[in-house]
Write a protein that holds these residues in place. Structure first.
Motif, short mmCIF file in Angstrom:
data_model
loop_
_atom_site.label_atom_id
_atom_site.label_comp_id
_atom_site.label_asym_id
_atom_site.label_seq_id
_atom_site.Cartn_x
_atom_site.Cartn_y
_atom_site.Cartn_z
N ILE A 259 39.53 8.38 28.33
CA ILE A 259 39.31 9.17 27.11
C ILE A 259 38.87 10.57 27.51
O ILE A 259 38.01 10.69 28.38
CB ILE A 259 38.22 8.51 26.22
N PRO A 260 39.39 11.63 26.90
CA PRO A 260 40.45 11.65 25.88
C PRO A 260 41.81 11.30 26.46
O PRO A 260 42.00 11.38 27.68
CB PRO A 260 40.40 13.10 25.38
N PRO A 261 42.76 10.94 25.59
CA PRO A 261 44.04 10.40 26.06
C PRO A 261 44.77 11.30 27.06
O PRO A 261 45.47 10.79 27.92
CB PRO A 261 44.85 10.24 24.79
N PHE A 262 44.63 12.62 26.94
CA PHE A 262 45.42 13.49 27.82
C PHE A 262 45.11 13.26 29.29
O PHE A 262 45.92 13.51 30.16
CB PHE A 262 45.27 14.97 27.44
N SER A 264 44.20 10.35 30.73
CA SER A 264 44.43 8.98 31.20
C SER A 264 45.60 8.90 32.16
O SER A 264 46.67 9.44 31.89
CB SER A 264 44.67 8.07 29.99
N LEU A 266 46.06 10.34 34.85
CA LEU A 266 46.20 11.52 35.70
C LEU A 266 44.94 11.72 36.54
O LEU A 266 43.86 11.26 36.17
CB LEU A 266 46.41 12.78 34.86
#
Lengths: 453, 349
Positions: A259-262, A264, A266
């Motif tokens: 979290i946040p999804p961006f 995840s 990476l």
């Protein structure tokens, strides 16, 4: 009236000693998952001499003494497992000296990271210290005592490698100094006197640090951070190796989180740079982003997300608040850099098994000599089930650290047990003798580093 | 399946090839320009697909309304020629995923201001200019339910836009809005230009933010005191999709007594802020972005600008610090308008 309490009042005054349940409650727990334990007394001394008297009293009465800095260690290191006197050191908060030319400062044990940062920004803007990722109320001495690391870890190592001198009240009450200050030569170096470093990593079980001489470093006019992202965790060790080879980067932190999804899946690497001029900054950026990391960018394997000037310090602790309002605790470890991919993958598995959004982070220490890798587990303080999961995840991770060939940083009781089970037997025996010599009555922070000693 | 309505005949009959001839980042002659755009139209590889910095400008330059930029992006994806490294594309696509629950749908039954993905900039829409205008997408936790998705043009991912955009439109429509004032002109460009280019239906009337500001200022004309500032406008890439509304920049300046300085990089010749270029895969992208940034700043300085006016938050984030370091004050257009009616905007320092 309790005679110990009366004696404590005699030493530090009524305003700075307490047996009030509500005040003792505050000192009975930390922000992690450790079960609370209430002290019998809480005192806040102002001088080493007052600490000396308190320790002498504790020896006489055979009462535990637990020193407390900012109390932010999370792993129960300052929880009074066996009651006794909780020694809140925050009143000892004087910045005693800043020697600009020799680049060091002498501070009392209650001086916080934020206090020193603020002082230097105001009075000595060309000097800085290696500020850890902890909230600004963390104390400098407390951080030293647990071998903390900060945002200058890449060039200069652990914060405990930055000590020029120490003053310590021993468990039997003697006030000792270590380093050049011990021979009256000022606080500028710890070397080359005989090494008697017995107070770091022992989490307050061998003495109470009352003064620290800390190395300061150049603070350049422009400081900022760039972000670099890759989607293959296997690339992180070689990227860190290449970045450290440039000898131009102040702090390197790789992280990944659900979290946040961006973020995840990476891996993001923050790369802190500093410079005194635009010319110097551009030179460093060219070497780092165009030459060193350019090959990843052009192949499409790594992405440069720009350089932002100005650094809000500390940075790392902000990640602990991603879930807003919940609890969190983490396992910190000191690991070889090349274990990053495995640390990430295994940590993610443990998190997912316990239904906790994963958050992992590795800070480079020295020229890739090691990294502090942390696995953070969020929980809801009001929900015992989530605390149970977090505890299980923490224990599994302690096991993992040793399995992967690392060491647990500031371990809690479970981690301490694992470490002591594996310690070289001669080392363990020496530790036992040292502890017996320094603390014959076993009054110092009992529970911690204790089970087998 | 949505796809760009490209008409080869328009390119064949085009006398200018302005789409590529006017490009500020690609050096090409007229004959080659025609050849390359036709290649792209046929789905063939072209150096243009590799060198495009995705600044949107060709969409404005095209005299035939044939959507060269949308075409380029669509073909970049089809032929797997991503302008950005893989991790940045993944990061970008993940960024726009709505999370933290469903949005609260309040019925508007009329006109509303859409903040899109910039709900954390609510401080920019305060004061008299915005009185009585309901706002949708005001909750930063839910803003991705209103994200127009057009940003993915920079990522060569029209497939993501085409997949998500109809759902976004559906969410907006649930508010029962007739007219939607788009805070960001990227949203406006989405609903007026992109949607028609690929055949997505839009059940409301989009209104450009500057047109709204201009109309409100006219209503409040008596309260306007000339700001007497020398201003430079940093034109964003998304403005290229609504070039018919670009005149409102100058109209507003004139109305509020702001003097637009004479810049080289202005209007059609405006330069990108560099924000989309800096992380691209092409050799030297970081330096190219820095050069563009420098050109923009030098241009503003030599023209004597006191303030730099932004509409796009991405441009603001990219340039505000450097503008400030060069003695020019950054300001959003809405804040400049608020200054003119005697208000003290929160974003103006």
């Amino acid at each position: 009236m309790n005679s110990v309490y009366e004696a404590l009042v005699e030493i530090v005054g009524k305003d700075h000693s307490s047996v009030q349940p509500e005040e003792l409650f505050i000192y009975s727990w930390d922000l992690g998952t450790t079960e609370p334990h209430r002290p019998d007394y809480a005192v806040s001394p102002r001088t080493p001499e007052q600490i000396q008297k308190i320790v002498q009293l504790a020896n006489k009465e055979k009462i535990p003494v637990v020193p407390l800095g900012g109390g932010l260690s999370l792993a129960g290191l300052a929880v009074p497992f066996k009651g006794g006197i909780l020694l809140d050191l925050k009143r000892m908060d004087s910045i005693i000296e800043v020697n600009e030319k020799a680049r060091y400062t002498v501070v009392e044990c209650g001086v916080s990271q934020g206090q020193l940062t603020s002082y230097l920004e105001r009075h000595c803007p060309h000097l800085t210290h290696s500020e850890p990722g902890a909230p600004p109320t963390a104390t400098i001495a407390g951080n030293m005592a647990i071998h903390g690391q900060g945002d200058l870890a890449q060039p200069y190592g652990f914060n405990s490698d930055m000590i020029n001198g120490l003053e310590v009240v021993l468990p039997t009450g003697e006030i000792c100094q270590f380093g050049s200050c011990s021979i009256g030569s000022g606080w500028f170096t710890l070397h080359p006197l005989p090494d008697v470093g017995l107070f770091l990593g022992w989490t307050g079980t061998t003495g109470i640090i009352t003064k620290v001489s800390l190395r300061l470093f150049p603070c350049k006019k422009i400081r900022g951070a760039a972000l670099f992202a890759v989607d293959n965790e296997e690339l992180i060790p070689e990227i860190i190796y290449k970045l450290t080879h440039t000898q131009m980067v102040e702090d390197i932190v790789a992280f990944s989180q659900a979290i946040p999804p961006f973020s995840s899946g990476l891996q993001h690497i923050t790369i802190n740079l500093s410079a005194d001029s635009e010319k110097e900054l551009e030179f460093k950026q060219e070497i780092i982003f165009d030459d060193t990391l350019g090959e990843y960018i052009r192949k499409g394997d790594g992405g440069y997300l720009g350089f932002n000037r100005g650094l809000q310090r500390p940075q790392i602790s902000k990640t602990s608040d991603w879930r807003k309002g919940g609890g969190f605790e983490y396992v910190g470890s000191i690991m070889p850099i090349d274990t990053y991919p495995e640390c990430y993958r295994r940590g993610r598995q443990i998190s997912e098994k316990h239904d906790i959004p994963y958050t992992v982070l590795g800070r480079c220490i020295g020229a890739a000599h090691a990294m502090m890798f942390s696995w953070t587990y969020a929980f809801n303080r009001a929900d015992p089930e989530t605390i149970k999961h977090a505890k299980a995840a923490l224990h599994e991770t302690d096991d993992l650290v040793l399995k992967l060939g690392g060491t647990i940083w500031k371990p809690g009781l479970y981690g301490q047990k694992l470490v002591m089970e594996r310690l070289n037997s001669s080392t363990f025996d020496l530790m036992r003798k040292v502890k017996q010599l320094l603390d014959p009555n076993g009054i110092m922070n009992p529970g911690n580093w204790e089970p087998a000693l | 399946m949505y796809e760009v309505k490209y008409d080869e005949k328009k390119c064949l009959s085009c006398r200018t090839q302005d789409c590529l001839i006017k490009c500020q980042y690609i050096d090409i002659d007229k004959e080659s320009a025609k050849k390359e755009i036709l290649k792209i139209g046929h789905g063939e590889d072209s150096f243009v697909l590799h060198e495009c910095v995705t600044c949107y400008a060709c969409e404005e330059y095209c005299p035939m309304n044939n959507h060269p930029f949308y075409l380029i992006v669509e073909k970049q994806e089809e032929l797997d020629i991503p302008p950005l490294p893989r991790p940045l594309i993944q990061r970008g696509i993940n960024l726009g995923v709505p999370f933290r629950g469903e949005p609260v749908i309040e019925k508007v039954n009329g006109r509303s201001l859409l903040m899109g993905v910039f709900s954390d900039l609510m401080f920019l829409i305060q004061g008299k200019l915005f009185e009585g205008v309901p706002v949708i997408s005001s909750d930063p936790r839910k803003m991705f339910h209103y994200f127009c998705q057009l940003m993915y043009l920079h990522y060569a991912r029209t497939s993501v836009i085409n997949d998500r955009l109809p759902k976004i439109i559906e969410t907006i429509a649930k508010h029962e809005v007739d007219e939607v004032i788009c805070f960001h002109d990227e949203c406006y460009g989405t609903y007026t230009s992109y949607c028609s280019a690929v055949g997505i239906e839009v059940p409301f009337k989009p209104v450009h933010f500057f047109e709204f500001l201009y109309d409100r200022l006219k209503e409040l004309k008596d309260e306007i005191e000339p700001v007497n500032l020398k201003v430079a406008y940093q034109r964003p890439c998304s403005s290229r999709l609504s070039s018919d509304k670009h005149h409102f920049v100058q109209d507003i300046f004139e109305l509020i007594g702001a003097e637009a300085v004479e810049r080289e990089y202005v209007d059609e010749n405006a330069l990108c802020c560099g924000g989309t270029i800096v992380g691209q895969r092409q050799e030297g992208s970081r330096k190219r972005a820095a050069e563009i940034e420098k050109k923009n700043i030098e241009d503003m300085k030599s023209a004597g600008a006191e303030v730099c006016v932004f509409n796009c938050p991405a441009c603001y984030n990219t340039m505000a610090q450097i503008v400030t370091r060069n003695g020019i004050a950054p300001i959003y257009m809405s804040d400049l308008c608020r200054l003119a009616i005697g208000e003290n905007p929160a974003g103006w320092r």
